[in-house]
Design a protein around this motif. Structure first.
Motif, mmCIF file in Angstrom:
data_model
loop_
_atom_site.group_PDB
_atom_site.id
_atom_site.type_symbol
_atom_site.label_atom_id
_atom_site.label_comp_id
_atom_site.label_asym_id
_atom_site.label_seq_id
_atom_site.Cartn_x
_atom_site.Cartn_y
_atom_site.Cartn_z
ATOM 1 N N TYR A 99 42.234 41.425 40.033
ATOM 2 C CA TYR A 99 43.383 40.565 40.638
ATOM 3 C C TYR A 99 44.303 41.166 41.451
ATOM 4 N N TYR A 150 46.965 41.502 44.458
ATOM 5 C CA TYR A 150 47.776 41.965 43.945
ATOM 6 C C TYR A 150 49.267 42.055 45.507
ATOM 7 N N GLU A 210 52.742 41.188 36.554
ATOM 8 C CA GLU A 210 51.794 41.151 35.894
ATOM 9 C C GLU A 210 50.994 41.499 35.878
ATOM 10 N N PHE A 226 48.075 41.932 32.833
ATOM 11 C CA PHE A 226 46.806 42.570 32.693
ATOM 12 C C PHE A 226 46.521 43.915 31.809
ATOM 13 N N ARG A 250 49.037 36.899 46.798
ATOM 14 C CA ARG A 250 48.549 37.032 45.108
ATOM 15 C C ARG A 250 46.878 36.170 44.875
ATOM 16 N N THR A 285 43.284 36.230 41.602
ATOM 17 C CA THR A 285 42.227 36.123 40.648
ATOM 18 C C THR A 285 41.406 35.875 40.879
ATOM 19 N N VAL A 289 49.002 32.437 42.500
ATOM 20 C CA VAL A 289 49.437 32.629 41.438
ATOM 21 C C VAL A 289 50.758 32.690 40.599
ATOM 22 N N HIS A 300 50.908 35.439 34.044
ATOM 23 C CA HIS A 300 48.993 34.785 35.093
ATOM 24 C C HIS A 300 48.084 35.309 33.773
ATOM 25 N N VAL A 360 44.370 33.722 32.390
ATOM 26 C CA VAL A 360 42.715 33.924 32.786
ATOM 27 C C VAL A 360 41.893 33.995 31.962
#
Length: 188
Positions: free
Chosen positions: A54, A56, A82, A86, A152, A154, A169, A175, A179
């Protein structure tokens, strides 16, 4: 003060400007990027499985201000939420088929390392301060506060090529779930 972990309700939504449409099928370049774990990661040698990267703009440290007008830039705000998403879904992402997860920004490795430690991230961040990946594969960027930053997005990389690109995103705090849903759908 945890305002950097939450998103204002009135953030502008980024529009799909087509800047990532060319990415699926693109081979990863032979770039080595510094990682917060102390070594480097070579992007064309990630392995045969799936890797989630990802990308950013930047994470802000508590007590520091983002660039002027940050909240008015569509897609800019939300890097910490974000990353936390993750983090919170890391084991689920791995179970769904991601061999590895990385965050990537143009911030230097020491700056990223602070975020990894503060946010207790179970994965490494990759540093690309010269925007080498942007030039090599055409990743979208924007200007803020006199700096060039990544937009941003991924990438899901499989067998050395981009299998899927999530762009734009929004919202960034949800997010990782998106994914995860995509990865689970590939296994079905």
């Amino acid at each position: 003060m945890n305002e950097y972990r939450t998103l204002p309700p009135d953030l502008p939504v980024p529009e799909d400007d087509g800047a990532a449409a060319h990415l699926p099928g693109t081979r990863m370049p032979g770039l080595e990027l510094r990682a917060t774990g102390g070594g480097t990661v070579r992007l064309d040698a990630l392995g045969a499985g799936r890797t989630v990267i990802y990308v950013y703009p930047l994470t802000a440290r508590p007590g520091t201000d983002p660039p002027d007008g940050w909240d008015a830039i569509p897609g800019a705000r939300g890097c910490t939420p974000e990353a936390c998403g993750f983090r919170d879904h890391y084991q689920d992402l791995r179970a769904a088929g991601a061999d590895e997860v990385y965050g990537l920004s143009s911030q230097d490795t020491d700056y990223q390392r602070e975020a990894v430690e503060r946010l207790h991230l179970p994965f490494q961040m990759l540093s690309d301060p010269a925007h080498d990946l942007a030039r090599a594969v055409g990743l979208p960027t924007f200007e803020a506060g006199g700096r060039t930053l990544y937009k941003r997005l991924t990438l899901v990389i499989r067998d050395g090529a981009v299998e899927h690109a999530f762009y734009p995103v929004f919202p960034p705090d949800e997010h990782a779930e998106r994914v995860l849903t995509w990865l689970r759908g590939q296994r079905a």
